[in-house]
Design a protein around this motif. Structure first.
Motif, PDB file in Angstrom:
ATOM      1  N   GLY A  93       0.815  -1.208   0.000  1.00 15.23           N
ATOM      2  CA  GLY A  93       0.000   0.000   0.000  1.00 15.23           C
ATOM      3  C   GLY A  93       0.845   1.253   0.000  1.00 15.23           C
ATOM      4  O   GLY A  93       2.023   1.237   0.359  1.00 15.23           O
ATOM      5  N   GLY A  94       0.256   2.367  -0.397  1.00 22.16           N
ATOM      6  CA  GLY A  94       0.966   3.639  -0.487  1.00 22.16           C
ATOM      7  C   GLY A  94       1.364   4.204   0.863  1.00 22.16           C
ATOM      8  O   GLY A  94       2.538   4.367   1.160  1.00 22.16           O
ATOM      9  N   LYS A  95       0.402   4.529   1.714  1.00 27.31           N
ATOM     10  CA  LYS A  95       0.679   5.146   3.016  1.00 27.31           C
ATOM     11  C   LYS A  95       1.278   4.157   4.002  1.00 27.31           C
ATOM     12  O   LYS A  95       2.169   4.493   4.759  1.00 27.31           O
ATOM     13  CB  LYS A  95      -0.602   5.744   3.607  1.00 27.31           C
ATOM     14  CG  LYS A  95      -1.118   6.948   2.874  1.00 27.31           C
ATOM     15  CD  LYS A  95      -2.378   7.458   3.540  1.00 27.31           C
ATOM     16  CE  LYS A  95      -2.923   8.658   2.793  1.00 27.31           C
ATOM     17  NZ  LYS A  95      -4.179   9.129   3.391  1.00 27.31           N
ATOM     18  N   ASP A  96       0.746   2.960   4.009  1.00 28.57           N
ATOM     19  CA  ASP A  96       1.179   1.945   4.976  1.00 28.57           C
ATOM     20  C   ASP A  96       1.807   0.780   4.229  1.00 28.57           C
ATOM     21  O   ASP A  96       1.108  -0.002   3.597  1.00 28.57           O
ATOM     22  CB  ASP A  96      -0.024   1.480   5.799  1.00 28.57           C
ATOM     23  CG  ASP A  96       0.358   0.537   6.936  1.00 28.57           C
ATOM     24  OD1 ASP A  96       1.536   0.134   7.024  1.00 28.57           O
ATOM     25  OD2 ASP A  96      -0.536   0.214   7.731  1.00 28.57           O
ATOM     26  N   GLU A  97       3.109   0.674   4.315  1.00 24.19           N
ATOM     27  CA  GLU A  97       3.846  -0.384   3.612  1.00 24.19           C
ATOM     28  C   GLU A  97       3.482  -1.782   4.104  1.00 24.19           C
ATOM     29  O   GLU A  97       3.766  -2.769   3.452  1.00 24.19           O
ATOM     30  CB  GLU A  97       5.357  -0.153   3.736  1.00 24.19           C
ATOM     31  CG  GLU A  97       5.879   0.927   2.813  1.00 24.19           C
ATOM     32  CD  GLU A  97       5.745   0.549   1.349  1.00 24.19           C
ATOM     33  OE1 GLU A  97       6.104  -0.571   0.964  1.00 24.19           O
ATOM     34  OE2 GLU A  97       5.267   1.396   0.570  1.00 24.19           O
ATOM     35  N   ARG A  98       2.859  -1.875   5.285  1.00 21.32           N
ATOM     36  CA  ARG A  98       2.472  -3.193   5.815  1.00 21.32           C
ATOM     37  C   ARG A  98       1.233  -3.731   5.111  1.00 21.32           C
ATOM     38  O   ARG A  98       0.976  -4.928   5.139  1.00 21.32           O
ATOM     39  CB  ARG A  98       2.212  -3.103   7.323  1.00 21.32           C
ATOM     40  CG  ARG A  98       3.452  -2.740   8.132  1.00 21.32           C
ATOM     41  CD  ARG A  98       3.088  -2.484   9.558  1.00 21.32           C
ATOM     42  NE  ARG A  98       2.214  -1.297   9.604  1.00 21.32           N
ATOM     43  CZ  ARG A  98       1.685  -0.794  10.698  1.00 21.32           C
ATOM     44  NH1 ARG A  98       1.905  -1.358  11.856  1.00 21.32           N
ATOM     45  NH2 ARG A  98       0.920   0.282  10.654  1.00 21.32           N
TER      46      ARG A  98
END
Length: 154
Positions: A93-98
């Motif tokens: 994901g863009g904001k949250d790499e997790r």
């Protein structure tokens, strides 16, 4: 009175276990799917994953796991395999790499046509007629919802 009517209910008898009856039916139904899915190179778990993605594509692993009632320990290796087969892609994901998003590829979308006859082929196996299947399906969905709700309360 028959012998069964006069005997006391035994809660530990195998034949009185709802979970055992569901387990056997599930195992045997999946066994009947195998000859239909093997020529396509997919397992039953991959099949239900595709069914889910055909309904809603580009979902997170968490959403997919929740919909399929699968934990990430089961889902991650499956998704890696399906990605290797070219059916889907996994991306961060863009904001949250997790956060990992799952998206069908053209090959994954094309599998829908290849799988289109499977439900009818399963119905032809005379496992259960439609008259009895509909109320059973409704009961099972209620059970799934209840188990999901109970899990959320923990």
């Amino acid at each position: 009175m028959s012998k069964n009517e006069t005997e006391e209910f035994n809660p530990l008898a195998l034949d009185n276990q709802l979970c055992f009856a569901l387990y056997v039916c599930s195992k045997e139904i999946i066994r009947k799917y195998n000859p239909l899915l093997e020529p396509l190179g997919i397992t039953y778990t991959a099949y239900i994953t595709l069914l889910c993605l055909w309904e809603k594509d580009n979902v997170t692993v968490k959403e997919l796991g929740s919909r399929l009632f699968l934990d990430s320990g089961t889902l991650t290796p499956l998704l890696k395999k399906m990605e290797g087969q070219g059916f889907l892609t996994r991306s961060r994901g863009g904001k949250d790499e997790r956060t990992v998003y799952i998206k069908l590829t053209d090959a994954g979308r094309a599998m829908k046509e290849k799988c289109s006859g499977i439900p009818q082929q399963m119905m032809c196996q005379n496992i259960l007629d439609m008259k009895n299947a509909a109320p059973l399906l409704k009961t099972l969905h209620t059970m799934m919802e209840n188990m999901s709700t109970n899990e959320e309360k923990k």
